[in-house]
Design a protein around this motif. Sequence first.
Motif, mmCIF file in Angstrom:
data_model
loop_
_atom_site.group_PDB
_atom_site.id
_atom_site.type_symbol
_atom_site.label_atom_id
_atom_site.label_comp_id
_atom_site.label_asym_id
_atom_site.label_seq_id
_atom_site.Cartn_x
_atom_site.Cartn_y
_atom_site.Cartn_z
ATOM 1 N N VAL A 148 0.858 -1.176 0.000
ATOM 2 C CA VAL A 148 0.000 0.000 0.000
ATOM 3 C C VAL A 148 0.897 1.228 0.000
ATOM 4 N N ASN A 149 0.695 2.113 -0.969
ATOM 5 C CA ASN A 149 1.468 3.350 -1.079
ATOM 6 C C ASN A 149 0.620 4.528 -0.641
ATOM 7 N N LEU A 150 1.139 5.309 0.294
ATOM 8 C CA LEU A 150 0.465 6.531 0.725
ATOM 9 C C LEU A 150 1.292 7.724 0.282
ATOM 10 N N SER A 151 0.721 8.563 -0.567
ATOM 11 C CA SER A 151 1.412 9.783 -0.956
ATOM 12 C C SER A 151 0.693 10.967 -0.332
ATOM 13 N N HIS A 152 0.754 12.119 -0.976
ATOM 14 C CA HIS A 152 0.220 13.345 -0.391
ATOM 15 C C HIS A 152 -1.297 13.240 -0.182
ATOM 16 N N THR A 153 -2.035 12.978 -1.251
ATOM 17 C CA THR A 153 -3.490 12.809 -1.128
ATOM 18 C C THR A 153 -3.986 11.571 -1.868
ATOM 19 N N ARG A 154 -3.083 10.814 -2.463
ATOM 20 C CA ARG A 154 -3.442 9.649 -3.265
ATOM 21 C C ARG A 154 -2.836 8.401 -2.646
ATOM 22 N N ALA A 155 -3.538 7.290 -2.776
ATOM 23 C CA ALA A 155 -3.038 6.024 -2.250
ATOM 24 C C ALA A 155 -3.359 4.910 -3.241
ATOM 25 N N THR A 156 -2.467 3.912 -3.311
ATOM 26 C CA THR A 156 -2.666 2.787 -4.214
ATOM 27 C C THR A 156 -2.333 1.481 -3.504
ATOM 28 N N LEU A 157 -2.890 0.416 -4.041
ATOM 29 C CA LEU A 157 -2.554 -0.942 -3.634
ATOM 30 C C LEU A 157 -1.879 -1.601 -4.826
ATOM 31 N N ASP A 158 -0.636 -2.068 -4.647
ATOM 32 C CA ASP A 158 0.141 -2.631 -5.740
ATOM 33 C C ASP A 158 0.447 -4.106 -5.496
ATOM 34 N N PHE A 159 0.266 -4.911 -6.536
ATOM 35 C CA PHE A 159 0.694 -6.306 -6.548
ATOM 36 C C PHE A 159 1.795 -6.421 -7.607
ATOM 37 N N THR A 160 3.002 -6.818 -7.212
ATOM 38 C CA THR A 160 4.141 -6.812 -8.121
ATOM 39 C C THR A 160 4.753 -8.191 -8.256
ATOM 40 N N ASN A 161 4.860 -8.630 -9.494
ATOM 41 C CA ASN A 161 5.526 -9.877 -9.848
ATOM 42 C C ASN A 161 6.916 -9.515 -10.359
ATOM 43 N N LYS A 162 7.952 -10.008 -9.669
ATOM 44 C CA LYS A 162 9.325 -9.625 -9.997
ATOM 45 C C LYS A 162 10.089 -10.830 -10.548
ATOM 46 N N LYS A 163 10.848 -10.583 -11.608
ATOM 47 C CA LYS A 163 11.649 -11.628 -12.239
ATOM 48 C C LYS A 163 13.008 -11.045 -12.626
ATOM 49 N N CYS A 164 14.039 -11.895 -12.696
ATOM 50 C CA CYS A 164 15.370 -11.476 -13.124
ATOM 51 C C CYS A 164 15.785 -12.293 -14.342
ATOM 52 N N ARG A 165 16.506 -11.638 -15.242
ATOM 53 C CA ARG A 165 17.037 -12.323 -16.409
ATOM 54 C C ARG A 165 18.459 -11.861 -16.673
ATOM 55 N N PRO A 166 19.392 -12.801 -16.933
ATOM 56 C CA PRO A 166 20.740 -12.386 -17.317
ATOM 57 C C PRO A 166 20.727 -11.773 -18.717
ATOM 58 N N VAL A 167 21.398 -10.665 -18.874
ATOM 59 C CA VAL A 167 21.519 -10.029 -20.189
ATOM 60 C C VAL A 167 22.986 -9.641 -20.373
ATOM 61 N N PRO A 168 23.817 -10.577 -20.793
ATOM 62 C CA PRO A 168 25.249 -10.282 -20.936
ATOM 63 C C PRO A 168 25.512 -9.303 -22.067
ATOM 64 N N GLY A 169 26.624 -8.612 -21.970
ATOM 65 C CA GLY A 169 27.059 -7.730 -23.048
ATOM 66 C C GLY A 169 26.570 -6.310 -22.966
ATOM 67 N N LEU A 170 25.794 -5.969 -21.931
ATOM 68 C CA LEU A 170 25.352 -4.587 -21.786
ATOM 69 C C LEU A 170 26.489 -3.720 -21.267
ATOM 70 N N ALA A 171 26.616 -2.534 -21.811
ATOM 71 C CA ALA A 171 27.601 -1.577 -21.315
ATOM 72 C C ALA A 171 27.139 -1.034 -19.970
#
Length: 260
Positions: free
Chosen positions: A116-139
């Motif tokens: 739950v995010n509380l800001s100045h006058t707005r609030a949200t409920l967030d559901f986050t799916n997180k994943k990682c992927r290797p990406v070789p060769g990036l500067a």
Amino acid sequence: MAPARAAYQVKLLVDPDHVLDAEGLPTDAAAAALSLGAPGRVEVAQYVDDAGQSLNGQGWIVRIRRHDDENRIRLAYKARFEIEGDGSEPAAVRRVMDRARLHNFGAGDGNYTVQVNLSHTRATLDFTNKKCRPVPGLAPGELPGLDLSRALVLDRLPGKLAKWGAKPVGWAQSVTASSRLHGPVRQANYPGRMFDHALETQVSRLRTATGELTWFTEITAKAHTLREAVELRSGLMGKLRAEGWLLERDAFKTDLVLGR
């Protein structure tokens, strides 16, 4: 399905003209008042959506992020639900939890973190799916280009987005295939404290609607309960307002990035 258990975060905007110097670094006064240390992490991020923000219009935010110069990227698929009012009423939070359950977001789903995010006058409920992927060769500081970003997002598309009930089958895949990149945004994160509570000051460089570069400075702080979050928000707002630093508007950077 029972309602999900959430963590809580306060998000407040502060005036960069008062807390940053010309180079975008915290001023001595801000560093002292917020007990800021050296940046603990620098990250760069971009968002994937089409020109009409079709995903965002359905409450979905898709982000690609890289921390420092690590050789992997972090994907985040976030479903965001608006909370009535400023988020301080427990009943309003319960109602949005019930609404989220209609989309199969609830307790027992270990694939999503809940906040739950509380800001100045707005609030949200967030559901986050997180994943990682290797990406070789990036500067150093580089993110994947458009074609690779689309492929990475499609490859790890979570089931709840792939089968979003409000849209026809294949909708999310079609939007992703025609998406563009929003960003990138580079962010420095400074750990700090106020009221003996850990916080983080996040400094980003964004483009305005006219294309000019400007600083975006946000203070975030975690809380364990809604009551703690509401009290923390009130205390931080009072302190920042007294210093003349508080910007009296909500801190949701994603909306600004997607709108450019």
